[in-house]
Design an enzyme around this catalytic site. Structure first.
Site, short mmCIF file in Angstrom:
data_model
loop_
_atom_site.label_atom_id
_atom_site.label_comp_id
_atom_site.label_asym_id
_atom_site.label_seq_id
_atom_site.Cartn_x
_atom_site.Cartn_y
_atom_site.Cartn_z
CB SER A 167 -0.89 0.06 1.25
OG SER A 167 -1.76 -1.03 1.28
CG HIS A 215 -3.09 -2.58 -3.39
ND1 HIS A 215 -2.01 -3.37 -3.10
CD2 HIS A 215 -3.49 -2.05 -2.22
CE1 HIS A 215 -1.77 -3.33 -1.80
NE2 HIS A 215 -2.67 -2.54 -1.24
CG HIS A 229 -4.76 -7.40 0.63
ND1 HIS A 229 -4.88 -6.50 -0.40
CD2 HIS A 229 -3.64 -7.06 1.31
CE1 HIS A 229 -3.86 -5.65 -0.35
NE2 HIS A 229 -3.10 -5.96 0.67
CE1 TYR A 260 -8.45 -5.59 1.93
CE2 TYR A 260 -6.58 -6.30 3.25
CZ TYR A 260 -7.14 -5.44 2.33
OH TYR A 260 -6.37 -4.45 1.78
CD GLU A 261 -8.35 -6.98 -2.46
OE1 GLU A 261 -8.77 -6.48 -3.51
OE2 GLU A 261 -7.16 -7.30 -2.28
CB ALA A 264 1.10 -0.16 4.63
CG MET A 309 -4.80 -6.37 7.41
SD MET A 309 -6.17 -5.35 6.90
CE MET A 309 -6.40 -4.32 8.36
CB SER A 310 -0.36 -8.21 2.89
OG SER A 310 0.70 -7.39 3.33
CG ASN A 357 -1.33 2.60 11.19
OD1 ASN A 357 -1.12 2.12 10.06
ND2 ASN A 357 -1.79 1.90 12.19
CG HIS A 397 -6.96 2.83 3.37
ND1 HIS A 397 -5.99 1.86 3.51
CD2 HIS A 397 -7.10 3.02 2.04
CE1 HIS A 397 -5.57 1.48 2.31
NE2 HIS A 397 -6.23 2.17 1.40
#
Ligand code: HPA
Length: 280
Positions: A31, A62, A84, A86-87, A114, A212-213, A236, A248
Site C-alpha cells: 500500500s 493497489h 488480499h 480480506y477482499e 504497510a 494484513m498481507s 501508523n 486508510h
C-alpha cells in the site's frame, strides 16, 4: 480444471512471451509503495487483467500491474499492487502471483507492506526489516494436496526472512545514514483494523508490527526455495498505542512520504543482492 502448477505455468509462459528478460528478483509493492515501479527501466507493463489466471486487485492504492524490466541493470519483475484475503480471495489467489514469480525463475522475492507499529520503539513513518512472522490469519497458503513440483509437503520456515538479506539491507541503510530496525510481523486477516486489546495481546506474543498481507506470499516463496527480504513501512501506530483512530488515507499518505527513502534503499540493494553467492 487444470491444476495450480499448470495455471501458474500458463501465466509465466504468457509473461515470457512479452519479454525476453529473465527476472532475477521479484518485488511485491504494498500500500502506497507502488510508485517504486516507476524506477524500472526498459519496462514492459502488463495489467493483471491481461495475465491468464491472475487475480484482480480491488483496493485503492493497489494498481494491479506487473512491470518487468531492469533496475541498475538487474532484470526484475515488480508487482504494483497485490490482492488480499480480506477482499474475499482464496489463499491460492492471494499467492498466485508469488507462484508465477517463482516459476519465472526469480531467486529472491522482496515483499513490502504497510504495517501498524505495535512496538513503541518503532516510529511512525519508519521502514522496518522483517526478521520473522506470526501468522494469525488462521489459514495457510499451502493447505491442500501438495505439488512436489513447487516444493515439499512440509517446508522449513526457520529462516523464512533471509538473515543475510536483512543484514545487507541494514548495512545499506546505515550507509545511507539511517537505521533499519528489524521486527516481527504479525498477520491478521482484516479488513477491520485491530482492537486495542488485540494489539496488547499481540505485543505479549512478541509482535512488533501488524498487517494484513505478506505472510502467505512468504510461505509460498519459501515452499519454492526463493529467498525473501521483507520490508514494512510503519504507516501508523497500531490501535490503542496512540489515543486516535486509524484511517486508510493516513496509511496511504505515509507510504508516499517515505517512498524516496524506500526507493533509495531498494535501488542500492538490488545489485548487491545479485552479487551474493547463490543460496537461500
Ligand atoms: N493494522 C493492520 N494492518 C495495517 C495497519 C494496522 O494498524 N496499518 C497498515 N496496515
Amino acid at each position: 480444471m487444470n491444476d495450480l502448477y499448470t495455471r501458474a505455468s500458463a501465466a509465466a509462459d504468457f509473461l515470457r512471451s512479452k519479454t525476453a528478460l529473465q527476472p532475477r528478483i521479484g518485488l511485491i509493492l504494498g500500500s502506497g509503495l507502488g510508485g517504486f515501479a516507476d524506477h524500472v527501466q526498459d519496462a514492459v507493463t502488463v495489467p493483471y487483467a491481461e495475465i491468464p489466471n491472475f487475480p484482480q486487485s480491488t483496493v485503492q492504492g493497489h494498481s494491479g500491474k506487473l512491470v518487468i524490466g531492469t533496475l541498475s541493470g538487474v532484470p526484475v519483475a515488480v508487482m504494483q499492487g497485490r490482492v488480499h484475503a480480506y477482499e474475499g480471495y482464496s489463499m491460492e489467489q492471494v499467492t498466485f502471483p508469488a507462484r508465477v514469480l517463482g516459476l519465472l525463475g526469480v531467486k529472491t522475492l522482496i515483499v513490502t507492506n504497510a504495517a501498524g507499529g505495535i512496538n513503541v520503539k518503532i516510529a511512525q513513518g519508519s521502514i522496518v526489516g522483517i526478521c520473522d512472522h506470526i501468522n494469525l490469519t488462521g489459514t495457510n497458503a499451502c493447505l491442500g494436496p501438495n505439488d512436489e513440483r513447487f516444493g515439499p509437503r512440509f517446508h522449513d520456515m526457520s529462516a523464512a526472512y533471509s538473515p543475510r538479506l536483512l543484514k545487507l539491507a541494514q548495512e545499506e541503510a546505515q550507509r545511507q545514514t539511517w537505521t533499519l530496525n528489524s521486527g516481527v510481523y504479525l498477520a491478521v486477516l482484516g479488513p477491520s483494523y485491530e482492537t486495542p486489546a488485540e494489539i496488547r495481546a499481540f505485543r505479549t506474543l512478541g509482535a512488533d508490527l501488524v498487517g494484513m498481507s505478506t505472510v502467505h506470499e512468504v510461505i509460498v516463496a519459501r515452499h519454492m526455495g526463493v529467498e525473501v527480504l521483507g520490508l514494512s513501512v510503519v504507516t501508523n501506530m497500531a490501535a490503542g498505542v496512540l489515543d486516535e483512530p486509524i484511517n486508510h488515507a493516513e496509511v496511504m499518505e505515509i507510504g508516499k512520504r517515505v517512498s524516496q527513502q524506500f526507493s533509495s534503499l531498494l535501488l542500492a540493494l538490488v545489485p548487491q543482492i545479485t552479487a551474493l553467492p547463490a543460496g537461500a
